[in-house]
Design an enzyme around this catalytic site. Structure first.
Site, mmCIF file in Angstrom:
data_model
loop_
_atom_site.group_PDB
_atom_site.id
_atom_site.type_symbol
_atom_site.label_atom_id
_atom_site.label_comp_id
_atom_site.label_asym_id
_atom_site.label_seq_id
_atom_site.Cartn_x
_atom_site.Cartn_y
_atom_site.Cartn_z
ATOM 1 N N ARG A 69 23.172 -17.479 -21.900
ATOM 2 C CA ARG A 69 23.723 -18.687 -21.263
ATOM 3 C C ARG A 69 23.575 -19.885 -22.208
ATOM 4 N NH1 ARG A 69 25.040 -19.386 -16.006
ATOM 5 N NH2 ARG A 69 24.060 -17.515 -15.257
ATOM 6 N N MET A 94 33.024 -22.192 -12.480
ATOM 7 C CA MET A 94 32.066 -21.381 -11.730
ATOM 8 C C MET A 94 30.982 -20.809 -12.650
ATOM 9 S SD MET A 94 33.309 -22.062 -8.866
ATOM 10 C CE MET A 94 32.662 -21.006 -7.586
ATOM 11 N N ILE A 96 26.793 -21.598 -13.818
ATOM 12 C CA ILE A 96 25.569 -22.394 -13.718
ATOM 13 C C ILE A 96 25.276 -22.933 -15.108
ATOM 14 C CG2 ILE A 96 23.082 -22.282 -13.315
ATOM 15 C CD1 ILE A 96 23.659 -20.375 -11.040
ATOM 16 N N LEU A 97 25.042 -24.225 -15.197
ATOM 17 C CA LEU A 97 24.887 -24.874 -16.501
ATOM 18 C C LEU A 97 23.407 -24.973 -16.865
ATOM 19 C CD1 LEU A 97 27.487 -27.640 -15.712
ATOM 20 C CD2 LEU A 97 27.803 -25.733 -17.312
ATOM 21 N N ASN A 111 31.176 -33.177 -10.564
ATOM 22 C CA ASN A 111 31.546 -31.893 -9.966
ATOM 23 C C ASN A 111 32.123 -32.151 -8.586
ATOM 24 O OD1 ASN A 111 31.617 -29.002 -9.680
ATOM 25 N ND2 ASN A 111 29.821 -29.157 -8.343
ATOM 26 N N HIS A 113 32.291 -30.089 -4.924
ATOM 27 C CA HIS A 113 31.711 -28.940 -4.227
ATOM 28 C C HIS A 113 32.310 -28.884 -2.824
ATOM 29 C CE1 HIS A 113 28.792 -25.869 -3.260
ATOM 30 N NE2 HIS A 113 28.555 -26.510 -2.127
ATOM 31 N N THR A 145 23.281 -32.876 -11.759
ATOM 32 C CA THR A 145 21.913 -32.869 -12.276
ATOM 33 C C THR A 145 21.517 -31.418 -12.504
ATOM 34 O OG1 THR A 145 20.877 -32.678 -10.111
ATOM 35 C CG2 THR A 145 21.376 -34.915 -10.888
ATOM 36 N N GLU A 178 40.215 -32.317 -1.145
ATOM 37 C CA GLU A 178 39.627 -32.376 -2.493
ATOM 38 C C GLU A 178 40.618 -33.015 -3.457
ATOM 39 O OE1 GLU A 178 37.742 -28.821 -4.028
ATOM 40 O OE2 GLU A 178 37.412 -28.043 -2.023
#
Ligand code: GAR
Length: 200
Positions: A69, A94, A96-97, A111, A113, A145, A178
């Protein structure tokens, strides 16, 4: 010029809404801002064609080609930073950072959501809202965050949960909202964000 880099993984309809808002709202003239690039971690992300059709450079970085990652995020950062972005917009991205990625773009990473955060972070938000008996669902634009689906909230849209709603019907109703709140939140952010030096 304030550069916006948008990250997608799939249909890219939020990205398309932002691109259309930038065109129709003359962001280049009014906000000194433009969508400089669209990046995807999937070659089959449908949104890439829309971006190309609108003259926006696209890049695909396949996360499966990286050993970790951290390696993927480092390559992604290098790609993004070529555009010296004032703002990085996650639009259905999609992944996870890593904390390093989030720290690098602190204060300029947004982002969307599909829930009324802080309710239902994570996946399957619409089914979880229906199962919980929620009368209202919605979407949230927030600063990113290192905590998943956390961070200061910039905008929310509230949508009623109707009798007989499935996750799909609710998701479709939320998605139309959105497309309204994300471009507005991005424009609002750009209007108050400082200029960053870049090549454009
Ligand atoms: C949107 O509903 C967005 O809120 C959601 O994915 C969809 C992407 O649609 N994002 C997340 O679930 C992030 N955790 P799009 O590709 O058509 O914009």
């Amino acid at each position: 010029m304030k550069n916006i880099v948008i990250l997608i993984s799939g249909s890219g309809s939020n990205m398309a809404a932002i691109v259309r808002a930038a065109e129709q709202g003359r962001w280049a003239e009014r906000l000194n801002a433009r969508v400089a690039a669209v990046l995807s971690n999937r070659t089959d992300a449908q949104g890439l064609d829309f971006a190309k059709d609108h003259g926006i450079p696209t890049t695909v970085l396949d996360h499966k080609a990286f050993a970790s990652r951290e390696d993927f995020d480092a390559a992604l950062m290098a790609e993004i930073d070529q555009h010296a972005p004032a703002l990085v917009v996650l639009a259905g991205f999609m992944r996870i950072l890593t904390p390093g990625f989030v720290a690098h773009y602190a204060g300029r990473l947004l982002n969307i959501h599909p829930s009324l955060l802080p309710a239902f972070p994570g996946l399957n938000t619409h089914q979880r809202a229906i199962d919980a008996g929620c009368k209202f669902a919605g979407a949230t634009v927030h600063q990113v965050t290192s905590e998943l689906d956390h961070g200061a909230i910039l905008a929310q849209a509230v949508v009623p949960v109707l009798a007989g709603d499935t996750a799909d019907t609710l998701a479709a109703r939320v998605l139309t909202q959105e497309h309204l709140i994300y471009p507005q939140a991005v424009a609002g952010y750009l209007a108050q964000s400082p200029m960053r030096s870049n090549r454009g």
